[in-house]
Design an enzyme around this catalytic site. Structure first.
Site, PDB file in Angstrom:
ATOM      1  N   ILE A   1       0.933  -1.212   0.026  1.00 13.35           N
ATOM      2  CA  ILE A   1      -0.059   0.022  -0.039  1.00 13.35           C
ATOM      3  C   ILE A   1       0.943   1.278  -0.113  1.00 13.35           C
ATOM      4  O   ILE A   1       0.567   2.213  -0.866  1.00 13.35           O
ATOM      5  CB  ILE A   1      -0.938  -0.057   1.171  1.00 13.35           C
ATOM      6  CG1 ILE A   1      -1.948  -1.127   1.046  1.00 13.35           C
ATOM      7  CG2 ILE A   1      -1.626   1.388   1.279  1.00 13.35           C
ATOM      8  CD1 ILE A   1      -2.879  -1.389   2.195  1.00 13.35           C
TER       9      ILE A   1
ATOM     10  N   ILE B   1      -3.364   4.959   7.801  1.00 15.09           N
ATOM     11  CA  ILE B   1      -4.101   3.886   7.165  1.00 15.09           C
ATOM     12  C   ILE B   1      -3.783   2.664   7.697  1.00 15.09           C
ATOM     13  O   ILE B   1      -4.436   1.681   6.713  1.00 15.09           O
ATOM     14  CB  ILE B   1      -3.782   3.906   5.887  1.00 15.09           C
ATOM     15  CG1 ILE B   1      -2.337   4.117   5.123  1.00 15.09           C
ATOM     16  CG2 ILE B   1      -4.516   5.556   5.106  1.00 15.09           C
ATOM     17  CD1 ILE B   1      -2.139   2.914   4.748  1.00 15.09           C
TER      18      ILE B   1
ATOM     19  N   ASP C   1      -7.603   6.903   8.931  1.00 17.84           N
ATOM     20  CA  ASP C   1      -8.742   6.100   8.550  1.00 17.84           C
ATOM     21  C   ASP C   1      -8.923   5.210   9.705  1.00 17.84           C
ATOM     22  O   ASP C   1     -10.122   4.442   9.549  1.00 17.84           O
ATOM     23  CB  ASP C   1      -8.311   5.293   7.239  1.00 17.84           C
ATOM     24  CG  ASP C   1      -9.521   4.509   6.528  1.00 17.84           C
ATOM     25  OD1 ASP C   1     -10.595   5.411   6.802  1.00 17.84           O
ATOM     26  OD2 ASP C   1      -9.549   3.651   6.252  1.00 17.84           O
TER      27      ASP C   1
ATOM     28  N   HIS D   1     -12.790   3.952   8.867  1.00 20.88           N
ATOM     29  CA  HIS D   1     -12.290   2.866   8.443  1.00 20.88           C
ATOM     30  C   HIS D   1     -12.907   2.473   6.938  1.00 20.88           C
ATOM     31  O   HIS D   1     -13.202   1.143   6.744  1.00 20.88           O
ATOM     32  CB  HIS D   1     -12.251   1.696   9.209  1.00 20.88           C
ATOM     33  CG  HIS D   1     -11.128   0.638   9.052  1.00 20.88           C
ATOM     34  ND1 HIS D   1     -10.498  -0.103  10.259  1.00 20.88           N
ATOM     35  CD2 HIS D   1     -10.345   0.471   8.045  1.00 20.88           C
ATOM     36  CE1 HIS D   1      -9.574  -0.715   9.732  1.00 20.88           C
ATOM     37  NE2 HIS D   1      -9.517  -0.533   8.343  1.00 20.88           N
TER      38      HIS D   1
ATOM     39  N   GLY E   1     -10.965   2.359   4.182  1.00 21.52           N
ATOM     40  CA  GLY E   1      -9.874   2.294   3.306  1.00 21.52           C
ATOM     41  C   GLY E   1     -10.255   1.656   2.029  1.00 21.52           C
ATOM     42  O   GLY E   1      -9.893   1.904   1.072  1.00 21.52           O
TER      43      GLY E   1
END
Lengths: 335, 335
Positions: free
Chosen positions: A164, A249, A275, A300, A302
Site C-alpha cells: 500500500i 491508514i 482512517d 475505516h 480504506g
C-alpha cells in the site's frame, strides 16, 4: 467434487460472487440471508458438518467454531486482509487451510491515503466544517486565509513500506514530491518503477527519529504488532516539523491517540488524516480528537469501494472452492 | 527609477514579497496595514498621485479608482488569477498596464481537484459527518458499507482543458484511469507527456452531451462567460451516469445549483465535489446543497497553499515594478 460438500457463508454476497458460488455443482450452500453481520449462535448451529466456511472480519473463527464444525472441515475462507479474528493454531492442528484477500484492496487504500494527505495539508475538514456551520460569509478573503502547506517539494516518510505504501508513493510522484524515505522491518529493494523516477530520491532511513524529523508527510502503513503499538508517540511528535502532517491508514493502536491530541493542540504538527483509530468503532461524538479542527477522521473506509469489495467477495469464493478441491488458492495464509 | 514613484498596496504582504517591495529604491509605498481587506474609502483617498496600485480580487478597480489616481497611473498589479474585478476598458483607454498571477496556482488547484474527486467518490464528507455525529459505533460492518466507486478504470471528462485540467490529468495517471476526454473552446494538441502515456486514450469529444454521458468523473475547469453560465444544468445531469461525480473548481455559476441539488436528491449522479458555488461566499447553513450528504463543498480554497500565496505575492510585486519601469511582466493581461 463428486461428493456433496456443505459450505457455510456468513453473509449475503455481492451478485457476481454469489453467482459464482451458486453455479458450483455438488455444493450445499447454507447462508446467512442478509448483508448485516451474522449471529454467532446461527453460525455455531449451522457449522456442523461443513467442509468449508466463508466468513468476515466480524465473525470469530476460534476453537469453539472449528470443533462444532467437525473433522470434515477443510477450509476457512476469510473475506478480509487481516486475520486477527482467526485462531490460526486451532486451524493448523486440524490441517484446515486458511484463505484471505490481502492483495485486492491495495489500490483502494492507496487512493484513500492520497485523499487523507491532501485533506490534512489543505485543512479540508476544517474548511468543510466552516461552510456547513454557515461561517463562509464571515470569512473575508485575505492572502493567508485557510492556507496549508503544499505537497510539491515535500519529503514523504513511510513507516512501513509494503504494497500500500509503494502504491501510494507511485500516486504521489506527479504531485512533485521531492523525496521519499522509509523505515521497514523487511528491507528489500524498492520497486523498480520507483528507482527509475527522475528527480526523486527514495531511501531507507536508519531510525524512526530520523523519519519523524525529516518528513513533511508521515504515512503510517506498518502492521500492528507488540513492537509497533504506540510507536508514534509523544517523542515522535516532538521531533516532527510544525508544518508536517500525520496519516494513519494501518491500525489505530500504532498511534498513541492522547499524544496525537496533545500534538495537535500544541501546534507541534500541522494536521492529521486518519482512517483508523484506537478503540474504533467506539468513537463517541465527544472524543477529544473530534474537537481538533486540523484532524480528519474517516470510519475505516480504506477498502470501501464497490469494485474492491466485489473483488474481495469473488476471491473469497475462489479460495473456498480451491480449499474444497485441494487446489491452489488466490491467497492462502501460511499457518 | 530616478524619479520617486508612489505605489499603493491594498494589503500587508507575505514576508518575502514585502521585503522585495521595501528594498526598491525610489519608491514611496503607501500600504493598508492589515491582512484583512482594505476599505474602499481608504483606497480612493490614497490612490491620488499613484504610479502603480497592487490590489486584490476584493478591491474593485473601476473608472472611479483610476480617475481618482490621475494620469500618472501606469500599472495595476492584481494579486489574482481572475480579473473580473478590473474594468479593462478604463485601463485600456488610459494605456494603463495590467499584471495578474494566473500561472503560479496551477499545482495547488490541481492538488485540490484530486482531493475533491476522491472525496466525492469515496463519500468523504458523509463519512466524516457520521464520525463527528458519533454514529460510528452504530455502523456494523458489512461488505457494502460506505462504499463508493473506485477511480481505477474511470473515464475522466474535462469541461475545459487548460493548465489546471492538464495538471490534474497528470496527477490522475497513476491512479489507473482508463480514458480522458475533454471539450474545449481552444482545441489544440494535448501536452506531449499525456500523449506518451501508455494505456491512456486522451481525446476531444464532439459535444457536451457526449462528455456528460461517457464520464465517470466530470471536472468543470472552464472560464465563466455568458456562454458557459449554467452549461452544467438539468439536461447535463440527466445524461450523466448514476455512478458518476461532478467536480467544479472553476467558477460557481458554470453549474446550475438548483439542478445539482435535484440531481443529487434524485440519485441521478453519485456525488459532487465543489470548491466554488453560485453566490459565494454568501452560503448560509440552511443552503439546500449543504443538506446533501454526497456533496462536499469547500470555501474556494483552490489556491490556498502557503507556497502558492507567497508565489502570487512575489509575482504581483514583480509585475508592479515591471509596470513602473516599462519592462516585461511575469504575466501581463492583454487589454
Amino acid at each position: 467434487m463428486a461428493q456433496k460438500h456443505k459450505v457455510v457463508v456468513t453473509r449475503k454476497l455481492i451478485a457476481e460472487a454469489q453467482n459464482l458460488l451458486n453455479t458450483v455443482p455438488g455444493l450445499e450452500v447454507v447462508q446467512w440471508p442478509s448483508e448485516q453481520p451474522c449471529e454467532r449462535s446461527w453460525l455455531l448451529e449451522h457449522a456442523k458438518g461443513a467442509a468449508g466456511i466463508l466468513l468476515m472480519l466480524s465473525d470469530k473463527c476460534d476453537e469453539e467454531l472449528v470443533s462444532k464444525a467437525g473433522d470434515q472441515l477443510k477450509v476457512i475462507a476469510s473475506f478480509s486482509v487481516g486475520i486477527d479474528h482467526v485462531d490460526r493454531k486451532a486451524l493448523k492442528e486440524r490441517h484446515i487451510r486458511l484463505g484471505f484477500t490481502p492483495t485486492c484492496l491495495t489500490d483502494a487504500v492507496a487512493d484513500l491515503t492520497v485523499m487523507l494527505i491532501l485533506m490534512a495539508q489543505r485543512r479540508g475538514g476544517e474548511a468543510m466544517g466552516k461552510v456547513l456551520a454557515g461561517e463562509w460569509p464571515q470569512m473575508p478573503w485575505h492572502p493567508l486565509l485557510m492556507t496549508g502547506p503544499q505537497i510539491r517539494g515535500c519529503t514523504v516518510g513511510f513507516l512501513g513500506f509494503g504494497r500500500i505504501a509503494q502504491a501510494t508513493l507511485k500516486r504521489l510522484l506527479p504531485f512533485g514530491i521531492k523525496r521519499a524515505i522509509y523505515l521497514t522491518s523487511k528491507p528489500g529493494k524498492p520497486i523498480k518503477e520507483l528507482e527509475d523516477q527522475p528527480g526523486l530520491a527514495t531511501e531507507a532511513v536508519g531510525s524512526i527519529e530520523q523519519l519523524a524529523a525529516e518528513s513533511d508527510v508521515v504515512i503510517v502503513g506498518c502492521p500492528l504488532t507488540p513492537d509497533t503499538k504506540h510507536i508514534v508517540n509523544a517523542d515522535f511528535f516532538s521531533r516532527m516539523k510544525k508544518t508536517a502532517v500525520l496519516i494513519n491508514i494501518a491500525r489505530g493502536p500504532v498511534v498513541d491517540t492522547d499524544a496525537l491530541v496533545a500534538a495537535l493542540d500544541g501546534g507541534q504538527i500541522f494536521g492529521a488524516g486518519l482512517d483508523v483509530i484506537e478503540n474504533e468503532p467506539n468513537i463517541q461524538a465527544d472524543h477529544p480528537l473530534l474537537k481538533q479542527p486540523r484532524c480528519v477522521l474517516m470510519p475505516h473506509i480504506g477498502s470501501a469501494t464497490i469494485e474492491t469489495r466485489e473483488d474481495m467477495a469473488i476471491e473469497s469464493v475462489k479460495n473456498l472452492l480451491a480449499g474444497l478441491k485441494g487446489e491452489a488458492m488466490v491467497n492462502e495464509y501460511e499457518l
